[in-house]
Write an enzyme that holds these catalytic residues in place. Structure first.
Site, PDB file in Angstrom:
ATOM      1  N   SER A   1       1.253  -1.120  -0.004  1.00  0.00           N
ATOM      2  CA  SER A   1       0.052   0.072  -0.162  1.00  0.00           C
ATOM      3  C   SER A   1       1.175   1.191  -0.149  1.00  0.00           C
ATOM      4  CB  SER A   1      -1.247   0.091   1.601  1.00  0.00           C
ATOM      5  OG  SER A   1      -1.313   0.979   1.263  1.00  0.00           O
TER       6      SER A   1
ATOM      7  N   TYR B   1      -2.504  -0.523  10.146  1.00  0.00           N
ATOM      8  CA  TYR B   1      -2.131  -0.976   8.747  1.00  0.00           C
ATOM      9  C   TYR B   1      -0.717  -0.240   7.832  1.00  0.00           C
ATOM     10  CZ  TYR B   1      -3.689  -0.824   4.410  1.00  0.00           C
ATOM     11  OH  TYR B   1      -3.826  -1.710   2.716  1.00  0.00           O
TER      12      TYR B   1
HETATM   13  P1  NAI Z   1     -11.245  -6.152  -0.063  1.00  0.00           P
HETATM   14  O1  NAI Z   1     -11.390  -6.555   1.113  1.00  0.00           O
HETATM   15  O2  NAI Z   1     -12.466  -6.328  -1.054  1.00  0.00           O
HETATM   16  O3  NAI Z   1     -10.782  -7.732  -0.456  1.00  0.00           O
HETATM   17  C1  NAI Z   1      -9.244  -8.445   0.387  1.00  0.00           C
HETATM   18  C2  NAI Z   1      -9.339  -9.829   0.079  1.00  0.00           C
HETATM   19  O4  NAI Z   1      -8.668 -10.204   1.169  1.00  0.00           O
HETATM   20  C3  NAI Z   1     -11.173  -9.736   1.021  1.00  0.00           C
HETATM   21  O5  NAI Z   1     -11.537 -10.674  -0.115  1.00  0.00           O
HETATM   22  C4  NAI Z   1     -11.254 -11.169   2.346  1.00  0.00           C
HETATM   23  O6  NAI Z   1     -11.662 -11.740   2.167  1.00  0.00           O
HETATM   24  C5  NAI Z   1      -9.317 -11.167   2.107  1.00  0.00           C
HETATM   25  N1  NAI Z   1      -8.725 -11.481   3.257  1.00  0.00           N
HETATM   26  C6  NAI Z   1      -8.595 -11.194   4.253  1.00  0.00           C
HETATM   27  N2  NAI Z   1      -8.141 -11.499   5.381  1.00  0.00           N
HETATM   28  C7  NAI Z   1      -8.084 -12.899   5.010  1.00  0.00           C
HETATM   29  C8  NAI Z   1      -7.414 -14.659   5.736  1.00  0.00           C
HETATM   30  N3  NAI Z   1      -7.374 -14.534   6.555  1.00  0.00           N
HETATM   31  N4  NAI Z   1      -7.892 -15.847   4.669  1.00  0.00           N
HETATM   32  C9  NAI Z   1      -8.239 -15.736   3.335  1.00  0.00           C
HETATM   33  N5  NAI Z   1      -8.561 -14.081   2.607  1.00  0.00           N
HETATM   34  C10 NAI Z   1      -8.453 -13.478   3.852  1.00  0.00           C
HETATM   35  O7  NAI Z   1     -10.157  -5.577  -0.239  1.00  0.00           O
HETATM   36  P2  NAI Z   1      -8.882  -4.690  -1.940  1.00  0.00           P
HETATM   37  O8  NAI Z   1      -8.980  -3.478  -1.584  1.00  0.00           O
HETATM   38  O9  NAI Z   1      -9.284  -5.427  -2.812  1.00  0.00           O
HETATM   39  O10 NAI Z   1      -7.776  -5.460  -0.778  1.00  0.00           O
HETATM   40  C11 NAI Z   1      -6.784  -5.964  -1.400  1.00  0.00           C
HETATM   41  C12 NAI Z   1      -5.429  -5.721  -0.683  1.00  0.00           C
HETATM   42  O11 NAI Z   1      -5.521  -4.189  -1.554  1.00  0.00           O
HETATM   43  C13 NAI Z   1      -4.985  -5.650   0.607  1.00  0.00           C
HETATM   44  O12 NAI Z   1      -3.857  -6.262   0.869  1.00  0.00           O
HETATM   45  C14 NAI Z   1      -5.299  -4.304   0.432  1.00  0.00           C
HETATM   46  O13 NAI Z   1      -4.333  -3.811   1.983  1.00  0.00           O
HETATM   47  C15 NAI Z   1      -4.385  -3.514  -0.190  1.00  0.00           C
HETATM   48  N6  NAI Z   1      -4.270  -2.219  -0.536  1.00  0.00           N
HETATM   49  C16 NAI Z   1      -5.971  -1.684  -1.050  1.00  0.00           C
HETATM   50  C17 NAI Z   1      -6.376  -0.387  -1.095  1.00  0.00           C
HETATM   51  C18 NAI Z   1      -7.646   0.269  -1.559  1.00  0.00           C
HETATM   52  O14 NAI Z   1      -8.177   1.398  -1.745  1.00  0.00           O
HETATM   53  N7  NAI Z   1      -8.839  -0.727  -1.590  1.00  0.00           N
HETATM   54  C19 NAI Z   1      -5.071   0.582  -1.097  1.00  0.00           C
HETATM   55  C20 NAI Z   1      -3.643  -0.052  -0.588  1.00  0.00           C
HETATM   56  C21 NAI Z   1      -3.874  -1.351  -0.726  1.00  0.00           C
END
Ligand code: NAI
Length: 255
Positions: A140, A153
């Site tokens: 991130s 975070y």
């Molecule tokens: P999201 O919440 O839609 O996706 C995250 C996914 O990881 C979800 O499907 C969730 O169920 C899964 N997950 C979480 N813990 C888990 C576990 N213990 N086992 C299996 N699956 C698990 O959000 P997003 O935005 O798609 O996030 C994806 C990555 O992008 C994350 O690492 C987040 O930190 C990073 N990110 C997102 C940003 C944003 O603005 N959306 C900005 C910067 C980084």
């Protein structure tokens, strides 16, 4: 992109950036192991991948990255024969001031965003050495820059960036590359999962026009495209990199 026939694990593939990334790999002809905890959501991702390319093999693994890392790698290799790319995308976020947050939050976030990545990397590495594959971690802008009220975070992502560089050096002699992408604000469910209401989210996205130099937030596909690039031979001389996908946010400094 040279990804046809490659075997890719995408964690957190049932939503947001992970789901978009799985679709882009499928379009490139890669076999994708989708990892997530929610069977219904994972099925939707599987359908989206098949819609993008009905000739590729898609394998859904219902698993929690904090407890099932070894099984995730084993089932992928057993089912799809090898492992070429590991995308550590699953992640969680939460806010809180140091005067208020509980140690539970710190442990929970570090457990998912860092410890699970360590475990998946450890179990995947021997297989990636065999294929001279690579790893892409989803970090991130919060790993590169500091923000108040979200220390657990930010710390988890800064540590993930350092882990990316260290493991890039560990695995470089084996011709395995390790990189990270550092997204700015991307439209996914993550902010609402953190507890933002619809109104708060709308205001946040409006404010983001000023905090991102390009004057807008990003879309999941824009991150997915960069992940696919880093996983492909098009980036064959890139390792240990943390690539901002943030409309210039990392370069900004309020004055
Ligand atoms: P999201 O919440 O839609 O996706 C995250 C996914 O990881 C979800 O499907 C969730 O169920 C899964 N997950 C979480 N813990 C888990 C576990 N213990 N086992 C299996 N699956 C698990 O959000 P997003 O935005 O798609 O996030 C994806 C990555 O992008 C994350 O690492 C987040 O930190 C990073 N990110 C997102 C940003 C944003 O603005 N959306 C900005 C910067 C980084």
């Amino acid at each position: 992109m040279s990804l046809a026939g490659k075997v890719v694990i995408v964690t957190g593939a049932s939503s947001g950036i992970g789901a978009a990334t799985a679709v882009e790999f499928a379009k490139q002809g890669a076999k994708v192991a989708l990892v997530g905890r929610n069977e219904t959501n994972l099925k939707e991702s599987e359908e989206a991948c098949k819609k993008a390319n009905n000739k590729v093999e898609i394998f859904a693994i219902i698993a929690d990255v904090t407890v099932d890392a070894e099984r995730i790698v084993k089932e992928t290799v057993d089912k799809l024969g090898q492992l070429d790319v590991l995308v550590n995308n699953a992640g969680i976020a939460d806010t809180g001031h140091i005067l208020d947050i509980e140690v539970e939050q710190f442990d929970r976030i570090l457990n998912t965003n860092l410890r699970a990545v360590f475990l998946l990397t450890k179990y995947a590495a021997p297989h990636l050495i065999k294929t001279q594959g690579n790893i892409v971690n989803v970090s991130s802008v919060a790993g590169l820059r500091s923000f108040p009220g979200i220390s657990s975070y930010c710390t988890s992502k800064a540590a993930l960036d350092q882990f990316t560089r260290c493991i890039a050096l560990d695995l470089a002699p084996h011709k395995v590359r390790v990189n990270a992408v550092n997204p700015g604000v991307i439209i996914t469910d993550i902010h609402k999962r953190m507890g933002m209401t619809e109104e708060q989210y709308a205001k946040y996205l409006e404010d983001c026009k000023a905090t991102h130099a390009l004057g807008r937030v990003g879309e999941a596909k824009e991150v997915a495209d960069s992940i696919v690039f880093l996983a492909s031979d098009k980036s064959s001389f890139i390792t240990g990199a943390t690539l901002p996908i943030d409309g210039g946010r990392h370069a900004m400094c309020p004055r």
